[in-house]
Scaffold this motif. Structure first.
Motif, PDB file in Angstrom:
ATOM      1  N   ILE A   1      -0.345  -0.063  14.306  1.00  0.00           N
ATOM      2  CA  ILE A   1       0.915  -0.554  13.740  1.00  0.00           C
ATOM      3  C   ILE A   1       0.643  -1.620  12.684  1.00  0.00           C
ATOM      4  CG2 ILE A   1       3.090  -1.737  14.249  1.00  0.00           C
ATOM      5  CD1 ILE A   1       2.947   1.124  15.291  1.00  0.00           C
ATOM      6  N   VAL A   2      -0.288  -2.540  12.997  1.00  0.00           N
ATOM      7  CA  VAL A   2      -0.626  -3.614  12.050  1.00  0.00           C
ATOM      8  C   VAL A   2      -1.173  -3.033  10.751  1.00  0.00           C
ATOM      9  CG1 VAL A   2      -2.205  -5.545  11.621  1.00  0.00           C
ATOM     10  CG2 VAL A   2      -1.016  -5.366  13.813  1.00  0.00           C
ATOM     11  N   GLU A   3      -2.077  -2.056  10.849  1.00  0.00           N
ATOM     12  CA  GLU A   3      -2.661  -1.468   9.637  1.00  0.00           C
ATOM     13  C   GLU A   3      -1.617  -0.718   8.816  1.00  0.00           C
ATOM     14  OE1 GLU A   3      -7.417  -0.848  10.108  1.00  0.00           O
ATOM     15  OE2 GLU A   3      -6.135   0.900  10.386  1.00  0.00           O
ATOM     16  N   PHE A   4      -0.725  -0.018   9.504  1.00  0.00           N
ATOM     17  CA  PHE A   4       0.306   0.726   8.776  1.00  0.00           C
ATOM     18  C   PHE A   4       1.219  -0.226   7.991  1.00  0.00           C
ATOM     19  CE2 PHE A   4       4.605   2.598   8.627  1.00  0.00           C
ATOM     20  CZ  PHE A   4       4.323   3.721   7.864  1.00  0.00           C
ATOM     21  N   VAL A   5       1.688  -1.277   8.646  1.00  0.00           N
ATOM     22  CA  VAL A   5       2.573  -2.247   7.988  1.00  0.00           C
ATOM     23  C   VAL A   5       1.826  -2.973   6.879  1.00  0.00           C
ATOM     24  CG1 VAL A   5       3.930  -4.352   8.314  1.00  0.00           C
ATOM     25  CG2 VAL A   5       4.008  -2.535  10.033  1.00  0.00           C
ATOM     26  N   ALA A   6       0.581  -3.385   7.164  1.00  0.00           N
ATOM     27  CA  ALA A   6      -0.215  -4.088   6.153  1.00  0.00           C
ATOM     28  C   ALA A   6      -0.508  -3.190   4.961  1.00  0.00           C
ATOM     29  CB  ALA A   6      -1.524  -4.573   6.779  1.00  0.00           C
ATOM     30  N   GLY A   7      -0.720  -1.912   5.224  1.00  0.00           N
ATOM     31  CA  GLY A   7      -0.967  -0.980   4.121  1.00  0.00           C
ATOM     32  C   GLY A   7       0.219  -0.892   3.178  1.00  0.00           C
ATOM     33  N   LEU A   8       1.413  -0.892   3.751  1.00  0.00           N
ATOM     34  CA  LEU A   8       2.627  -0.852   2.929  1.00  0.00           C
ATOM     35  C   LEU A   8       2.800  -2.156   2.144  1.00  0.00           C
ATOM     36  CD1 LEU A   8       5.157   0.826   5.402  1.00  0.00           C
ATOM     37  CD2 LEU A   8       3.871   1.908   3.556  1.00  0.00           C
ATOM     38  N   LEU A   9       2.523  -3.291   2.797  1.00  0.00           N
ATOM     39  CA  LEU A   9       2.732  -4.587   2.156  1.00  0.00           C
ATOM     40  C   LEU A   9       1.688  -4.882   1.084  1.00  0.00           C
ATOM     41  CD1 LEU A   9       3.685  -6.779   5.270  1.00  0.00           C
ATOM     42  CD2 LEU A   9       5.209  -5.806   3.538  1.00  0.00           C
ATOM     43  N   THR A  10       0.449  -4.431   1.305  1.00  0.00           N
ATOM     44  CA  THR A  10      -0.618  -4.708   0.339  1.00  0.00           C
ATOM     45  C   THR A  10      -0.788  -3.588  -0.684  1.00  0.00           C
ATOM     46  OG1 THR A  10      -2.298  -3.693   1.775  1.00  0.00           O
ATOM     47  CG2 THR A  10      -1.892  -6.057   2.057  1.00  0.00           C
ATOM     48  N   ASN A  11      -0.026  -2.512  -0.517  1.00  0.00           N
ATOM     49  CA  ASN A  11      -0.111  -1.345  -1.398  1.00  0.00           C
ATOM     50  C   ASN A  11      -1.453  -0.622  -1.252  1.00  0.00           C
ATOM     51  OD1 ASN A  11       1.100   0.401  -3.281  1.00  0.00           O
ATOM     52  ND2 ASN A  11       0.054  -0.583  -5.004  1.00  0.00           N
TER      53      ASN A  11
ATOM     54  N   PRO B   1      -4.005   4.437 -11.137  1.00  0.00           N
ATOM     55  CA  PRO B   1      -4.351   3.390 -10.171  1.00  0.00           C
ATOM     56  C   PRO B   1      -3.374   2.220 -10.230  1.00  0.00           C
ATOM     57  CG  PRO B   1      -6.297   4.140 -11.355  1.00  0.00           C
ATOM     58  CD  PRO B   1      -5.112   4.746 -12.047  1.00  0.00           C
ATOM     59  N   GLN B   2      -3.086   1.664  -9.067  1.00  0.00           N
ATOM     60  CA  GLN B   2      -2.165   0.539  -8.978  1.00  0.00           C
ATOM     61  C   GLN B   2      -2.868  -0.657  -8.341  1.00  0.00           C
ATOM     62  OE1 GLN B   2       1.271   1.850  -6.785  1.00  0.00           O
ATOM     63  NE2 GLN B   2       1.612   3.641  -8.090  1.00  0.00           N
ATOM     64  N   PRO B   3      -2.551  -1.869  -8.803  1.00  0.00           N
ATOM     65  CA  PRO B   3      -3.160  -3.071  -8.205  1.00  0.00           C
ATOM     66  C   PRO B   3      -2.720  -3.248  -6.758  1.00  0.00           C
ATOM     67  CG  PRO B   3      -1.399  -3.673  -9.712  1.00  0.00           C
ATOM     68  CD  PRO B   3      -1.618  -2.203  -9.892  1.00  0.00           C
ATOM     69  N   LEU B   4      -3.547  -3.918  -5.985  1.00  0.00           N
ATOM     70  CA  LEU B   4      -3.216  -4.167  -4.585  1.00  0.00           C
ATOM     71  C   LEU B   4      -3.739  -5.538  -4.165  1.00  0.00           C
ATOM     72  CD1 LEU B   4      -6.166  -3.601  -3.057  1.00  0.00           C
ATOM     73  CD2 LEU B   4      -5.480  -1.238  -3.422  1.00  0.00           C
ATOM     74  N   GLU B   5      -3.317  -5.972  -3.007  1.00  0.00           N
ATOM     75  CA  GLU B   5      -3.741  -7.273  -2.475  1.00  0.00           C
ATOM     76  C   GLU B   5      -5.032  -7.077  -1.676  1.00  0.00           C
ATOM     77  OE1 GLU B   5      -2.156  -9.964  -3.273  1.00  0.00           O
ATOM     78  OE2 GLU B   5      -0.446  -8.985  -4.224  1.00  0.00           O
ATOM     79  N   GLU B   6      -6.169  -7.151  -2.386  1.00  0.00           N
ATOM     80  CA  GLU B   6      -7.435  -6.786  -1.737  1.00  0.00           C
ATOM     81  C   GLU B   6      -7.884  -7.805  -0.687  1.00  0.00           C
ATOM     82  OE1 GLU B   6      -8.551  -9.067  -5.454  1.00  0.00           O
ATOM     83  OE2 GLU B   6      -7.159  -7.467  -4.931  1.00  0.00           O
ATOM     84  N   ILE B   7      -7.519  -9.086  -0.828  1.00  0.00           N
ATOM     85  CA  ILE B   7      -7.920 -10.085   0.163  1.00  0.00           C
ATOM     86  C   ILE B   7      -7.226  -9.806   1.496  1.00  0.00           C
ATOM     87  CG2 ILE B   7      -7.926 -12.529   0.778  1.00  0.00           C
ATOM     88  CD1 ILE B   7      -9.872 -11.785  -1.435  1.00  0.00           C
ATOM     89  N   GLN B   8      -5.917  -9.591   1.428  1.00  0.00           N
ATOM     90  CA  GLN B   8      -5.179  -9.253   2.648  1.00  0.00           C
ATOM     91  C   GLN B   8      -5.665  -7.924   3.229  1.00  0.00           C
ATOM     92  OE1 GLN B   8      -4.013 -10.433  -0.146  1.00  0.00           O
ATOM     93  NE2 GLN B   8      -2.178 -11.717   0.126  1.00  0.00           N
ATOM     94  N   MET B   9      -5.979  -6.990   2.338  1.00  0.00           N
ATOM     95  CA  MET B   9      -6.519  -5.704   2.766  1.00  0.00           C
ATOM     96  C   MET B   9      -7.833  -5.906   3.528  1.00  0.00           C
ATOM     97  SD  MET B   9      -7.850  -2.643   0.254  1.00  0.00           S
ATOM     98  CE  MET B   9      -8.888  -1.310   0.837  1.00  0.00           C
ATOM     99  N   LEU B  10      -8.681  -6.794   3.007  1.00  0.00           N
ATOM    100  CA  LEU B  10      -9.972  -7.070   3.637  1.00  0.00           C
ATOM    101  C   LEU B  10      -9.784  -7.704   5.012  1.00  0.00           C
ATOM    102  CD1 LEU B  10     -13.064  -7.264   3.527  1.00  0.00           C
ATOM    103  CD2 LEU B  10     -12.794  -9.469   2.345  1.00  0.00           C
TER     104      LEU B  10
END
Length: 276
Positions: free
Chosen positions: A9-19, A92-101
């Motif tokens: 659930i956390v990864e799914f929500v984070a994926g949407l928020l960080t693109n 390609p679209q920019p994303l929030e790589e720090i939050q992704m990490l």
């Protein structure tokens, strides 16, 4: 199991928020392994349930029915993610790589903890061992996402994210294909893939004395690792009815030890009176 579900659930929500499509894909990958763990748990519950006159084999096949539905759902999910990945590879679209990490590292830790828990008991049950192996593959995908996030941070190569999602989707498709094949075979009462009817007939003739012929052999899988068999045995002329009891016991013992067939139904016949 709860750890895997929560992190999914956390990864799914984070994926949407960080693109990050890679995180969404890994969440889908975690869904496959959560389902594997859930099946292991359900298999234990079904095994403990009492059978009835209407359901003499219990509710074991509910596992295969659920696996079939899950496999079809996973295929639909991966095709949707694949389509989204195609769009992001083209543009390609920019994303929030720090939050992704951060989320990817958390997912990696959850996978390692879950794998460690199952490692202690993986040899006790085949279902648990299967779930353990699935968690290992999810751990590798988490490592890939962590590495991808680091590369994106230093290079701004945002195309890495959809490429990682495609690779994860391929892993999911392979797992879903195997899941569909195995569940479909069980529901269609196919012979277990490790058992050959011709080999079973040959084994009976070579190891059980007093047999003239073996025919009408049917072997099928009731549920995971639960096999049944019916067979017609033609005994030799010099065998009496009382001899058939010993032959029956020998056949059942042989089928259980060599092929793990626990339910064997035998019909004895005399030469010249075989039912075909």
């Amino acid at each position: 199991m709860l750890l895997t579900f929560s992190m999914m659930i956390v990864e799914f929500v984070a994926g949407l928020l960080t693109n990050s499509l890679a995180l969404v894909s890994d969440a889908a990958h975690m869904l496959t392994h959560f389902f594997a763990l859930a099946l292991s748990y359900l298999a234990v519950l079904f095994a403990a349930r009492q059978t009835s006159k209407e359901r003499s084999f219990g509710f074991y096949r509910a596992e295969s029915l659920a696996a079939l539905i899950n496999g079809l759902t996973l295929i639909l999910i991966t095709f949707f993610i694949g389509y989204k990945a195609y769009l992001k590879i083209i543009q390609p679209q920019p994303l929030e790589e720090i939050q992704m990490l951060i989320v990817a590292v958390a997912g990696l830790l959850v996978n390692l903890i879950s794998a460690f828990i199952l490692w202690k008991v993986k040899e006790a049950d085949l279902n648990v061992k299967s779930a353990f192996l699935h968690l290992l593959t999810d751990t590798f995908s988490s490592v890939a996402i962590v590495a991808g996030a680091i590369v994106i941070h230093f290079t701004s190569w945002y195309v890495i994210d959809p490429i990682l999602s495609v690779l994860i989707c391929l892993i999911i498709l392979i797992w879903a294909k195997n899941l569909l094949r195995d569940s479909f075979n069980v529901l269609m009462e196919a012979a277990p893939k490790h058992i050959r009817v011709d080999e079973v007939i040959r084994t009976l003739k070579q190891n059980v004395s007093g047999l003239e012929d073996v025919h009408d052999v049917h072997i099928w899988e009731i549920a995971t690792k639960m096999y049944a068999m019916t067979v017609h045995i033609v005994v030799k002329d010099d065998k009496r009815i009382s001899d058939c009891s010993g032959i029956k016991g020998e056949i059942k013992r042989l089928m259980k030890e060599k092929y793990h067939i626990l339910h064997t139904n035998i019909e004895f016949e005399c030469p010249g009176y075989e039912s075909r």
